[in-house]
Design a protein around this motif. Structure first.
Motif, PDB file in Angstrom:
ATOM      1  N   CYS A 195      -4.531  23.543 -26.446  1.00  0.00           N
ATOM      2  CA  CYS A 195      -4.459  23.189 -25.026  1.00  0.00           C
ATOM      3  C   CYS A 195      -4.043  21.735 -24.853  1.00  0.00           C
ATOM      4  O   CYS A 195      -3.234  21.406 -23.973  1.00  0.00           O
ATOM      5  N   THR A 196      -4.560  20.860 -25.707  1.00  0.00           N
ATOM      6  CA  THR A 196      -4.204  19.447 -25.626  1.00  0.00           C
ATOM      7  C   THR A 196      -2.753  19.211 -26.018  1.00  0.00           C
ATOM      8  O   THR A 196      -2.082  18.338 -25.464  1.00  0.00           O
ATOM      9  N   ALA A 197      -2.260  19.989 -26.993  1.00  0.00           N
ATOM     10  CA  ALA A 197      -0.855  19.858 -27.378  1.00  0.00           C
ATOM     11  C   ALA A 197       0.077  20.244 -26.238  1.00  0.00           C
ATOM     12  O   ALA A 197       1.180  19.699 -26.109  1.00  0.00           O
ATOM     13  N   LYS A 198      -0.373  21.155 -25.377  1.00  0.00           N
ATOM     14  CA  LYS A 198       0.449  21.593 -24.242  1.00  0.00           C
ATOM     15  C   LYS A 198       0.276  20.679 -23.036  1.00  0.00           C
ATOM     16  O   LYS A 198       1.240  20.364 -22.335  1.00  0.00           O
ATOM     17  N   TYR A 199      -0.968  20.262 -22.797  1.00  0.00           N
ATOM     18  CA  TYR A 199      -1.280  19.373 -21.680  1.00  0.00           C
ATOM     19  C   TYR A 199      -1.948  18.126 -22.252  1.00  0.00           C
ATOM     20  O   TYR A 199      -3.147  18.148 -22.562  1.00  0.00           O
ATOM     21  N   ARG A 200      -1.193  17.060 -22.408  1.00  0.00           N
ATOM     22  CA  ARG A 200      -1.698  15.862 -23.093  1.00  0.00           C
ATOM     23  C   ARG A 200      -2.862  15.213 -22.353  1.00  0.00           C
ATOM     24  O   ARG A 200      -3.716  14.578 -22.966  1.00  0.00           O
ATOM     25  N   TRP A 201      -2.917  15.346 -21.045  1.00  0.00           N
ATOM     26  CA  TRP A 201      -3.966  14.727 -20.262  1.00  0.00           C
ATOM     27  C   TRP A 201      -5.302  15.442 -20.431  1.00  0.00           C
ATOM     28  O   TRP A 201      -6.356  14.921 -20.032  1.00  0.00           O
ATOM     29  N   SER A 301       1.552  13.425 -31.053  1.00  0.00           N
ATOM     30  CA  SER A 301       0.287  13.922 -31.601  1.00  0.00           C
ATOM     31  C   SER A 301       0.488  15.325 -32.119  1.00  0.00           C
ATOM     32  O   SER A 301       1.418  16.019 -31.716  1.00  0.00           O
ATOM     33  N   HIS A 302      -0.369  15.705 -32.997  1.00  0.00           N
ATOM     34  CA  HIS A 302      -0.337  17.029 -33.581  1.00  0.00           C
ATOM     35  C   HIS A 302      -1.594  17.763 -33.143  1.00  0.00           C
ATOM     36  O   HIS A 302      -2.683  17.213 -33.155  1.00  0.00           O
ATOM     37  N   HIS A 303      -1.418  19.045 -32.791  1.00  0.00           N
ATOM     38  CA  HIS A 303      -2.559  19.737 -32.217  1.00  0.00           C
ATOM     39  C   HIS A 303      -3.673  19.931 -33.236  1.00  0.00           C
ATOM     40  O   HIS A 303      -4.846  19.942 -32.875  1.00  0.00           O
ATOM     41  N   ASN A 304      -3.355  20.027 -34.510  1.00  0.00           N
ATOM     42  CA  ASN A 304      -4.416  20.164 -35.506  1.00  0.00           C
ATOM     43  C   ASN A 304      -5.211  18.883 -35.646  1.00  0.00           C
ATOM     44  O   ASN A 304      -6.423  18.900 -35.875  1.00  0.00           O
ATOM     45  N   ALA A 305      -4.537  17.726 -35.532  1.00  0.00           N
ATOM     46  CA  ALA A 305      -5.258  16.454 -35.604  1.00  0.00           C
ATOM     47  C   ALA A 305      -6.191  16.303 -34.420  1.00  0.00           C
ATOM     48  O   ALA A 305      -7.338  15.877 -34.564  1.00  0.00           O
ATOM     49  N   MET A 306      -5.696  16.652 -33.226  1.00  0.00           N
ATOM     50  CA  MET A 306      -6.570  16.589 -32.060  1.00  0.00           C
ATOM     51  C   MET A 306      -7.707  17.588 -32.187  1.00  0.00           C
ATOM     52  O   MET A 306      -8.837  17.318 -31.774  1.00  0.00           O
ATOM     53  N   ALA A 307      -7.414  18.739 -32.773  1.00  0.00           N
ATOM     54  CA  ALA A 307      -8.472  19.723 -32.970  1.00  0.00           C
ATOM     55  C   ALA A 307      -9.557  19.178 -33.867  1.00  0.00           C
ATOM     56  O   ALA A 307     -10.742  19.441 -33.659  1.00  0.00           O
ATOM     57  N   THR A 308      -9.190  18.382 -34.868  1.00  0.00           N
ATOM     58  CA  THR A 308     -10.186  17.795 -35.748  1.00  0.00           C
ATOM     59  C   THR A 308     -11.077  16.818 -35.004  1.00  0.00           C
ATOM     60  O   THR A 308     -12.295  16.786 -35.180  1.00  0.00           O
TER      61      THR A 308
END
Length: 316
Positions: A195-201, A301-308
């Protein structure tokens, strides 16, 4: 002492039994500022230095661990022990995370160091999960060491508090790791990361809601009294459980749901989709760039990094 730090103060010298005047030699000694202002300035500078160092660590690792080096590290870190000892790999990763955190004395530094590795695919999310759980154990050693250094009359109380911290994190591991089915934080982190990878905010919104507004709301309700807390909290909790159960049934067994509950399309679009909110945020950012002369930088950003990162907050 309520006087500013740049004033002269008197210090008692025990070996002579006399007094002598001394002056502070800090960087604000000649500034006409109160102690509160000096403390706030130093706090802001320390936070700026901390964030700068973390960002530089991430960028340095991201630039170094590429190519053949990344392939070798990926093969080593993501390899499991042969059957039937594959389950031991996760617990060994916990020990590594706890040991590294004990060495650097900061779980934030450790998790910030592995985040770019997850982002570039060197470490899998499934391997980063036990590493971060181990870092939560390693960070408790700081409190334990501080408690052991306490005076004799306060040693027992200090150890009790530090061990509460330790066993709280241990209970979190026992709850969310040993059984593969209970590793829900991984699935939640992937969903939030996508979700963050799609919507950065969404990342900023998540942090504000979970770590600011939600605790303030619970604190306010608790101050108002347990009757208010129960009267407001129980309906909200029941609604959240209902939404979770319906979402699960929509995905796995929609035939058992009434026809109108097989999707959320009967609700207004802003209540079941982030697209309308994304248009509002995008329009606001565009207005800021064109009218307010704000320099809004886009960061990769990478969605896996944000997921971590979200994973750490969800797990504990």
């Amino acid at each position: 002492m309520n006087r500013p730090l740049n004033h002269w103060f008197t210090r008692f010298v025990q070996n002579t039994g006399s007094f002598r005047n001394c002056t502070c030699t800090h960087m604000f000694v000649y500034a006409d500022l109160p102690d509160l202002a000096v403390g706030l300035i130093l706090l802001a500078l320390s936070l700026l230095a901390l964030c700068t160092c973390l960002i530089l660590i991430v960028k340095l690792l991201n630039s170094m661990l590429k190519g053949q080096v990344a392939v070798i590290i990926k093969k080593v870190l993501n390899t499991d022990f042969p059957f039937p000892f594959a389950w031991v790999t996760g617990y060994l990763a916990m020990l590594v995370g706890a040991g590294m955190t004990f060495i650097v004395q900061s779980s934030s530094v450790f998790t910030s160091a592995i985040t770019p590795l997850v982002g570039i695919g060197v470490i899998s999310l499934e391997r980063a999960y036990p590493l971060t759980l181990g870092s939560n154990i390693g960070t408790t050693t700081t409190a334990i060491l501080a408690a052991l250094a306490s005076p004799g009359e306060t040693l027992a109380n200090s150890l009790q508090v530090s061990l509460c911290h330790f066993f709280f994190n241990i209970s979190g591991i026992l709850l969310w790791y040993p059984i593969p089915f209970t590793r829900i934080p991984i699935r939640l982190a992937k969903a939030l990361g996508n979700c963050t990878a799609k919507y950065r905010w969404f990342a900023a919104l998540y942090l504000i809601l979970i770590f600011l507004l939600f605790p303030l709301a619970v604190l306010g309700l608790s101050i108002a009294g347990w009757q208010v807390l129960v009267g407001v909290g129980v309906p909200v909790l029941v609604l959240a459980i209902f939404v979770i159960v319906v979402n699960i049934m929509q995905k796995h067994c929609p035939r058992f749901l009434p026809s109108f509950l097989r999707s959320w399309d009967f609700l207004p679009t802003p209540l079941h989709s982030l697209k309308p909110w994304d248009r509002v945020v995008t329009a606001s950012m565009t207005f800021c760039r064109t009218r307010c002369c704000c320099c809004c930088c886009k960061t990769r950003s990478h969605h896996n990094a944000m997921a971590t990162l979200l994973l750490i907050k969800i797990a504990f």
